[in-house]
Design a protein around this motif. Sequence first.
Motif, PDB file in Angstrom:
ATOM      1  N   PHE A 105       0.855 -95.082  95.662  1.00 47.27           N
ATOM      2  CA  PHE A 105      -1.067 -93.994  95.822  1.00 47.27           C
ATOM      3  C   PHE A 105      -0.985 -92.676  95.324  1.00 47.27           C
ATOM      4  CE2 PHE A 105      -2.651 -90.730  98.807  1.00 47.27           C
ATOM      5  CZ  PHE A 105      -3.558 -91.168  98.880  1.00 47.27           C
ATOM      6  N   HIS A 106       0.441 -92.414  95.133  1.00 49.24           N
ATOM      7  CA  HIS A 106       0.447 -91.517  94.050  1.00 49.24           C
ATOM      8  C   HIS A 106      -0.142 -90.716  92.849  1.00 49.24           C
ATOM      9  CE1 HIS A 106       1.980 -87.505  92.174  1.00 49.24           C
ATOM     10  NE2 HIS A 106       2.712 -88.291  91.455  1.00 49.24           N
ATOM     11  N   ALA A 107      -0.295 -92.816  92.460  1.00 46.94           N
ATOM     12  CA  ALA A 107      -0.179 -92.655  90.889  1.00 46.94           C
ATOM     13  C   ALA A 107      -1.725 -92.861  90.944  1.00 46.94           C
ATOM     14  CB  ALA A 107       0.465 -94.084  90.619  1.00 46.94           C
ATOM     15  N   GLU A 108      -2.514 -93.570  91.392  1.00 46.98           N
ATOM     16  CA  GLU A 108      -3.809 -93.248  92.068  1.00 46.98           C
ATOM     17  C   GLU A 108      -4.818 -92.065  92.352  1.00 46.98           C
ATOM     18  OE1 GLU A 108      -5.778 -95.619  91.546  1.00 46.98           O
ATOM     19  OE2 GLU A 108      -4.611 -97.579  91.566  1.00 46.98           O
ATOM     20  N   THR A 109      -3.899 -91.481  93.452  1.00 47.88           N
ATOM     21  CA  THR A 109      -5.018 -90.523  93.814  1.00 47.88           C
ATOM     22  C   THR A 109      -3.515 -88.839  93.135  1.00 47.88           C
ATOM     23  OG1 THR A 109      -3.798 -90.081  95.548  1.00 47.88           O
ATOM     24  CG2 THR A 109      -5.937 -91.240  95.640  1.00 47.88           C
ATOM     25  N   GLY A 110      -2.621 -88.972  92.728  1.00 46.49           N
ATOM     26  CA  GLY A 110      -2.053 -88.032  92.581  1.00 46.49           C
ATOM     27  C   GLY A 110      -1.718 -86.520  93.473  1.00 46.49           C
ATOM     28  N   ILE A 111      -1.657 -87.356  95.098  1.00 42.53           N
ATOM     29  CA  ILE A 111      -1.023 -86.658  96.267  1.00 42.53           C
ATOM     30  C   ILE A 111      -0.173 -87.387  96.324  1.00 42.53           C
ATOM     31  CG2 ILE A 111      -2.550 -86.693  98.404  1.00 42.53           C
ATOM     32  CD1 ILE A 111      -5.076 -87.405  98.143  1.00 42.53           C
ATOM     33  N   THR A 112       1.138 -86.178  96.840  1.00 40.58           N
ATOM     34  CA  THR A 112       2.696 -86.188  97.228  1.00 40.58           C
ATOM     35  C   THR A 112       2.151 -86.179  98.524  1.00 40.58           C
ATOM     36  OG1 THR A 112       3.143 -85.897  95.443  1.00 40.58           O
ATOM     37  CG2 THR A 112       4.926 -86.032  96.647  1.00 40.58           C
ATOM     38  N   ALA A 113       2.261 -87.378  99.599  1.00 43.94           N
ATOM     39  CA  ALA A 113       2.458 -86.679 101.283  1.00 43.94           C
ATOM     40  C   ALA A 113       4.234 -87.725 101.320  1.00 43.94           C
ATOM     41  CB  ALA A 113       1.463 -87.628 101.800  1.00 43.94           C
ATOM     42  N   HIS A 114       4.631 -86.364 102.804  1.00 41.58           N
ATOM     43  CA  HIS A 114       5.440 -86.703 103.507  1.00 41.58           C
ATOM     44  C   HIS A 114       5.508 -87.806 104.079  1.00 41.58           C
ATOM     45  CE1 HIS A 114       8.704 -85.889 106.429  1.00 41.58           C
ATOM     46  NE2 HIS A 114       9.254 -85.007 105.450  1.00 41.58           N
ATOM     47  N   PRO A 115       6.658 -88.648 103.799  1.00 40.45           N
ATOM     48  CA  PRO A 115       6.984 -90.097 104.650  1.00 40.45           C
ATOM     49  C   PRO A 115       6.115 -90.351 105.836  1.00 40.45           C
ATOM     50  CG  PRO A 115       8.916 -89.702 103.996  1.00 40.45           C
ATOM     51  CD  PRO A 115       8.362 -88.467 103.320  1.00 40.45           C
ATOM     52  N   ASP A 116       6.361 -88.601 106.388  1.00 44.11           N
ATOM     53  CA  ASP A 116       5.824 -88.945 108.314  1.00 44.11           C
ATOM     54  C   ASP A 116       4.532 -88.863 107.954  1.00 44.11           C
ATOM     55  OD1 ASP A 116       8.525 -89.084 108.745  1.00 44.11           O
ATOM     56  OD2 ASP A 116       8.494 -87.376 110.465  1.00 44.11           O
ATOM     57  N   THR A 117       3.623 -88.183 106.800  1.00 49.75           N
ATOM     58  CA  THR A 117       2.554 -88.384 106.702  1.00 49.75           C
ATOM     59  C   THR A 117       2.311 -89.741 105.987  1.00 49.75           C
ATOM     60  OG1 THR A 117       2.371 -86.116 106.239  1.00 49.75           O
ATOM     61  CG2 THR A 117       0.641 -86.814 105.905  1.00 49.75           C
ATOM     62  N   PHE A 118       2.894 -90.029 105.549  1.00 50.71           N
ATOM     63  CA  PHE A 118       1.939 -91.325 104.842  1.00 50.71           C
ATOM     64  C   PHE A 118       1.751 -92.545 105.998  1.00 50.71           C
ATOM     65  CE2 PHE A 118       2.271 -95.094 102.003  1.00 50.71           C
ATOM     66  CZ  PHE A 118       1.041 -94.990 101.469  1.00 50.71           C
ATOM     67  N   ALA A 119       3.073 -92.365 106.688  1.00 45.32           N
ATOM     68  CA  ALA A 119       3.075 -93.391 107.576  1.00 45.32           C
ATOM     69  C   ALA A 119       2.187 -93.350 109.215  1.00 45.32           C
ATOM     70  CB  ALA A 119       4.624 -93.451 108.261  1.00 45.32           C
ATOM     71  N   LYS A 120       1.678 -92.015 109.104  1.00 47.81           N
ATOM     72  CA  LYS A 120       0.308 -91.582 109.866  1.00 47.81           C
ATOM     73  C   LYS A 120      -0.272 -92.246 109.515  1.00 47.81           C
ATOM     74  CE  LYS A 120      -1.937 -87.979 113.077  1.00 47.81           C
ATOM     75  NZ  LYS A 120      -1.431 -86.592 112.966  1.00 47.81           N
ATOM     76  N   ALA A 121      -0.651 -92.098 108.446  1.00 44.88           N
ATOM     77  CA  ALA A 121      -1.961 -92.201 107.822  1.00 44.88           C
ATOM     78  C   ALA A 121      -2.340 -94.087 107.230  1.00 44.88           C
ATOM     79  CB  ALA A 121      -1.673 -91.945 106.090  1.00 44.88           C
ATOM     80  N   LEU A 122      -0.977 -95.184 107.062  1.00 41.61           N
ATOM     81  CA  LEU A 122      -0.643 -95.681 107.482  1.00 41.61           C
ATOM     82  C   LEU A 122      -1.421 -96.690 108.811  1.00 41.61           C
ATOM     83  CD1 LEU A 122       2.041 -96.453 104.885  1.00 41.61           C
ATOM     84  CD2 LEU A 122      -0.528 -97.085 104.207  1.00 41.61           C
ATOM     85  N   ARG A 123      -1.178 -96.002 109.764  1.00 39.48           N
ATOM     86  CA  ARG A 123      -1.723 -96.373 110.926  1.00 39.48           C
ATOM     87  C   ARG A 123      -2.320 -96.310 111.271  1.00 39.48           C
ATOM     88  NH1 ARG A 123       2.310 -93.978 113.184  1.00 39.48           N
ATOM     89  NH2 ARG A 123       1.410 -91.740 113.999  1.00 39.48           N
ATOM     90  N   LEU A 124      -3.383 -95.198 110.670  1.00 40.76           N
ATOM     91  CA  LEU A 124      -4.455 -94.722 111.536  1.00 40.76           C
ATOM     92  C   LEU A 124      -6.012 -95.626 110.354  1.00 40.76           C
ATOM     93  CD1 LEU A 124      -4.350 -90.386 111.499  1.00 40.76           C
ATOM     94  CD2 LEU A 124      -4.772 -92.562 113.275  1.00 40.76           C
ATOM     95  N   ALA A 125      -4.953 -95.983 108.856  1.00 38.91           N
ATOM     96  CA  ALA A 125      -5.762 -96.803 108.481  1.00 38.91           C
ATOM     97  C   ALA A 125      -6.004 -98.607 109.048  1.00 38.91           C
ATOM     98  CB  ALA A 125      -5.101 -97.053 107.027  1.00 38.91           C
ATOM     99  N   GLY A 126      -4.841 -98.574 109.793  1.00 39.58           N
ATOM    100  CA  GLY A 126      -4.855-100.044 110.659  1.00 39.58           C
ATOM    101  C   GLY A 126      -3.927-101.135 110.575  1.00 39.58           C
ATOM    102  N   ILE A 127      -2.896-100.546 109.157  1.00 37.23           N
ATOM    103  CA  ILE A 127      -2.048-100.958 108.250  1.00 37.23           C
ATOM    104  C   ILE A 127      -0.979-101.427 108.924  1.00 37.23           C
ATOM    105  CG2 ILE A 127      -1.223-101.704 106.575  1.00 37.23           C
ATOM    106  CD1 ILE A 127      -3.232 -99.638 104.903  1.00 37.23           C
ATOM    107  N   VAL A 128      -0.277-101.747 109.832  1.00 40.41           N
ATOM    108  CA  VAL A 128       0.633-102.569 110.122  1.00 40.41           C
ATOM    109  C   VAL A 128       1.861-103.626 109.498  1.00 40.41           C
ATOM    110  CG1 VAL A 128       1.481-103.667 112.588  1.00 40.41           C
ATOM    111  CG2 VAL A 128      -0.621-102.483 112.030  1.00 40.41           C
ATOM    112  N   ARG A 129       2.733-103.866 109.369  1.00 44.35           N
ATOM    113  CA  ARG A 129       3.627-104.284 108.015  1.00 44.35           C
ATOM    114  C   ARG A 129       4.329-105.674 109.150  1.00 44.35           C
ATOM    115  NH1 ARG A 129       6.857-104.044 103.785  1.00 44.35           N
ATOM    116  NH2 ARG A 129       6.288-101.829 104.456  1.00 44.35           N
ATOM    117  N   VAL A 130       3.985-106.646 109.274  1.00 40.00           N
ATOM    118  CA  VAL A 130       4.802-107.388 110.004  1.00 40.00           C
ATOM    119  C   VAL A 130       5.968-108.594 109.011  1.00 40.00           C
ATOM    120  CG1 VAL A 130       4.459-109.983 111.142  1.00 40.00           C
ATOM    121  CG2 VAL A 130       2.544-107.843 110.878  1.00 40.00           C
ATOM    122  N   LYS A 131       7.207-108.192 109.858  1.00 41.52           N
ATOM    123  CA  LYS A 131       8.124-108.513 108.995  1.00 41.52           C
ATOM    124  C   LYS A 131       8.565-110.781 109.395  1.00 41.52           C
ATOM    125  CE  LYS A 131      11.111-104.705 109.545  1.00 41.52           C
ATOM    126  NZ  LYS A 131      12.646-104.262 110.017  1.00 41.52           N
TER     127      LYS A 131
END
Length: 232
Positions: free
Chosen positions: A37-63
């Motif tokens: 994501f940083h390579a595409e947009t140049g944005i560096t976010a905190h891991p918690d912020t990035f995890a929240k963004a993934l959750r709001l985007a509807g992305i859920v990790r399934v093991k």
Amino acid sequence: MPKTGRPPVIATHHYPLLTRLAHTQPYSSQAELAQAFHAETGITAHPDTFAKALRLAGIVRVKERAKGSFQPPEPRKSYGYTEAHRRQLPEQRYPSCLTDAEWTLVADLFEVSGGRGVPPRHSRRTLLEACCYVVRTGCSWRMLLREFPYWDNVYKTFRRWSAQGKFEQMHDRLRAQWRERVDRDERPSAAVLDSQSTRSSPQGGESGYDAGKKVKGRKRRLIVDTLGLLLA
């Protein structure tokens, strides 16, 4: 004017990009997705912020578990109280009564042949079942059911058999029978000891004081085998 908070580092228009990165790199970790994501947009976010963004985007990790990696556990063999203990055979008037097989195993302890005097009015098995009924239910001797022999007769028989140690001998035989049934040696090689402090009344005789549990009364101890059967 309405208050506007701090703008999010990862805005809603970035969610399609997060979804595309997650689909193209399904086995990447969160840190690897953050680098892409940083390579595409140049944005560096905190891991918690990035995890929240993934959750709001509807992305859920399934093991996913690898095939053949899961082995179902073997059924645990239980030696505790089961339905086999609760069964009541036709010859048992009450659950405390002995079965025919149990009476055959211990009959020689209570049957006395060749003695002098008046023949007994009640069978030894009936007297034993009356004793077991009182011990199991905890009722007083005078409240013994009428279908059993007179309570005074049962009480005196119980006192005599207790002094002779017949109940301990009966218990030892039945315990050996049960251990043999579950493929164990008749004599246990290990035991478990535990104690309990119980309160007693002033009329209960001698008593002491357990300072650890703050109980004034008596301490009783039990020794059982690994199956929970009483030893002493």
